[in-house]
Design an enzyme around this catalytic site. Structure first.
Site, PDB file in Angstrom:
ATOM      1  N   MET A   1     -84.998 -14.401-103.386  1.00  0.00           N
ATOM      2  CA  MET A   1     -86.408 -14.693-103.110  1.00  0.00           C
ATOM      3  C   MET A   1     -87.067 -13.475-102.462  1.00  0.00           C
ATOM      4  O   MET A   1     -86.460 -12.744-101.709  1.00  0.00           O
ATOM      5  CB  MET A   1     -86.530 -15.897-102.177  1.00  0.00           C
ATOM      6  CG  MET A   1     -85.930 -17.163-102.727  1.00  0.00           C
ATOM      7  SD  MET A   1     -86.852 -17.871-104.093  1.00  0.00           S
ATOM      8  CE  MET A   1     -88.047 -18.869-103.189  1.00  0.00           C
ATOM      9  N   CYS A   2     -88.302 -13.340-102.759  1.00  0.00           N
ATOM     10  CA  CYS A   2     -89.074 -12.224-102.228  1.00  0.00           C
ATOM     11  C   CYS A   2     -90.079 -12.773-101.213  1.00  0.00           C
ATOM     12  O   CYS A   2     -90.178 -13.966-100.999  1.00  0.00           O
ATOM     13  CB  CYS A   2     -89.819 -11.525-103.352  1.00  0.00           C
ATOM     14  SG  CYS A   2     -88.773 -11.120-104.771  1.00  0.00           S
ATOM     15  N   GLU A   3     -90.792 -11.863-100.595  1.00  0.00           N
ATOM     16  CA  GLU A   3     -91.839 -12.286 -99.678  1.00  0.00           C
ATOM     17  C   GLU A   3     -93.160 -11.623-100.029  1.00  0.00           C
ATOM     18  O   GLU A   3     -93.197 -10.467-100.445  1.00  0.00           O
ATOM     19  CB  GLU A   3     -91.436 -11.968 -98.234  1.00  0.00           C
ATOM     20  CG  GLU A   3     -90.231 -12.797 -97.812  1.00  0.00           C
ATOM     21  CD  GLU A   3     -90.110 -12.947 -96.301  1.00  0.00           C
ATOM     22  OE1 GLU A   3     -91.121 -12.810 -95.597  1.00  0.00           O
ATOM     23  OE2 GLU A   3     -88.993 -13.206 -95.855  1.00  0.00           O
ATOM     24  N   VAL A  78     -92.190  -7.727-100.746  1.00  0.00           N
ATOM     25  CA  VAL A  78     -90.858  -7.226-100.428  1.00  0.00           C
ATOM     26  C   VAL A  78     -89.884  -7.941-101.344  1.00  0.00           C
ATOM     27  O   VAL A  78     -89.917  -9.165-101.462  1.00  0.00           O
ATOM     28  CB  VAL A  78     -90.482  -7.456 -98.951  1.00  0.00           C
ATOM     29  CG1 VAL A  78     -89.026  -7.089 -98.709  1.00  0.00           C
ATOM     30  CG2 VAL A  78     -91.370  -6.613 -98.047  1.00  0.00           C
ATOM     31  N   ASN A 108     -93.571 -14.486-106.072  1.00  0.00           N
ATOM     32  CA  ASN A 108     -92.338 -14.852-105.367  1.00  0.00           C
ATOM     33  C   ASN A 108     -91.753 -16.090-106.014  1.00  0.00           C
ATOM     34  O   ASN A 108     -92.399 -17.152-106.028  1.00  0.00           O
ATOM     35  CB  ASN A 108     -92.641 -15.112-103.893  1.00  0.00           C
ATOM     36  CG  ASN A 108     -91.602 -15.997-103.239  1.00  0.00           C
ATOM     37  OD1 ASN A 108     -91.951 -17.018-102.657  1.00  0.00           O
ATOM     38  ND2 ASN A 108     -90.337 -15.655-103.344  1.00  0.00           N
TER      39      ASN A 108
END
Lengths: 287, 287
Positions: A1-3, A78, A108
């Site tokens: 997972m990204c932010e 990110v 995301n």
């Protein structure tokens, strides 16, 4: 997972402190070590800095902090790679010209199988990398192209309708939190993500924080906004932040699963209800 | 007038020293103080840094020098604004996605009247800013779109034919020196520019410098290439530099007015003759 992280403001503002707080999650406090990117709008164009290393170790993040780029609209990402190699091509946010302005997108989640299901629907847009996220962005641009190829910019309601239907298209494929901007509006879609507290994938996928500075007429020193370095015109400043998780101890509002927000000048202009099989038309709120 | 710089190399190389020499012309030794930009290819994508201030004073140039981005293909531009505001939108090099790769363009010269004469010919591409140079880039992309919309990348000869005809289209409007890359090849068009020695607008508008490092088999320490910081694989390095004016005391070769070069892997692959009313087909040279 990204932010994800975004900022919309009435007056140009810098984002150095928030970006630092955010970047600490890139490989330091959270496992998102496979790159980061930030896009700072300047008029119809965008400054975009991306790196394939961890944000927390990045000299690029330090450079951005030093530059203090002043912008009314910032999108950042990110990455923890789940699909596609760790490469510049796969590093978000993505950007494309359409209708004489840069459009920027960051996602995301994992949209499993979306490429095969929607391969013929990309129109004239081709992914440069090989992520589900960039494929989704090309899908969105293909749906927006008819609006933006017209001589005049389309009305907000028309743009919102496309974004809302696009969001509904994505959700069955997996977590579909995204930030999207056409240089004028910031569109936000909240869905669901892996919650740090329980490890389950569930809403909320995004939070918002709206802050306003008092005007000088009120005879007070403007109250500082935590996480933001504000600029010279801060007396009339108004800011909305969007992030995957609250970045400060303030009261961040969750975005409901399926909600689409349109934000400009630091204010949420439109907020559609949570996802329904046949969602109602967008409702414009205070302008 | 602006200044151009490009590098093509066999192995990834950094360009920090050349960029510093080049940036000194941005407001320090030459009057090009209205911004600069550099694009470093990484696969099919590109890192692009631009600034609206003078290159010689820019913290962005210092950042690039520190980063030492390794790339086989770099294009850079230092601007003296003659048309269009000093803004990010008008800062070169320009970049657009076409056929799943980033295409980058930088122009030196003034193409007077080109917008009015060719307004209907931009296809689906819209300028973000208001320079003659970006208009010209959109013209080129519109002419290339049919080639790149095909399932397979077009042959070099087909790309060259489009670039050569595009260059011929530009020349009647004024000095048309340009750098263009589709991530695989660097195309260079030399024309004419204001000569520092006499103040007249005449050829050459660009120079090239080709350098080769001896291999390790030759049992020597690789000879350093002035103006370039080479990387780990420097033993087999081969580099071609392109610049508006010679950046070093070495023997730079002028590009004839109307010549179009195709460069890859640090080598000039093709060199069409100087401009003719009906130019001959491109001739491929040593490969």
């Amino acid at each position: 997972m990204c932010e994800l992280l975004a900022m919309s403001s009435l007056e140009p503002a810098t984002l150095s402190i928030s970006l630092e707080a955010f970047s600490e999650r890139g490989g330091l406090r959270a496992p998102h070590k496979d790159g980061w990117g930030a896009a700072f709008y300047s008029g119809r164009d965008v400054r975009r800095l991306r790196d394939t290393g961890a944000a927390s170790q990045s000299s690029g993040i330090r450079f951005l902090s030093e530059q203090k780029y002043r912008s009314r609209l910032v999108l950042a990402h990110v990455r923890q790679a789940t699909k596609g190699a760790v490469s510049l091509e796969n590093t978000q946010p993505f950007a494309r010209e359409l209708g004489g302005r840069m459009h920027v997108f960051a996602h995301n989640g994992d949209l499993i199988g979306i490429e095969d299901a929607t391969a013929p629907d990309l129109g004239r847009f081709r992914p440069i990398g090989d992520t589900d996220s960039e494929h989704a962005f090309c899908l969105l641009l293909a749906r927006l192209a008819a609006l933006w190829d017209a001589p005049e910019p389309p009305a907000l309601e028309l743009r919102l309708e496309v974004v809302r239907r696009f969001a509904a298209l994505l959700r069955p494929f997996g977590p579909a939190n995204f930030l999207y901007s056409d240089s004028e509006y910031l569109f936000v879609h909240g869905h669901e993500r892996t919650q740090e507290s329980c490890g389950r994938i569930e809403p909320p996928g995004l939070f918002t924080l709206c802050r306003t500075c008092p005007t000088k007429k009120e005879g007070r020193t403007p109250k500082p906004i935590e996480g933001l370095t504000l600029g010279l015109t801060e007396a009339h400043q108004r800011v909305t932040l969007v992030a995957s998780v609250p970045l400060t101890a303030e009261r961040w509002e969750p975005v409901a699963a399926g909600e689409v927000l349109a934000i400009a000048g630091g204010r949420i202009l439109s907020r559609t209800g949570a996802a329904l099989p046949d969602p109602s038309t967008p409702q414009l709120v205070e302008s």
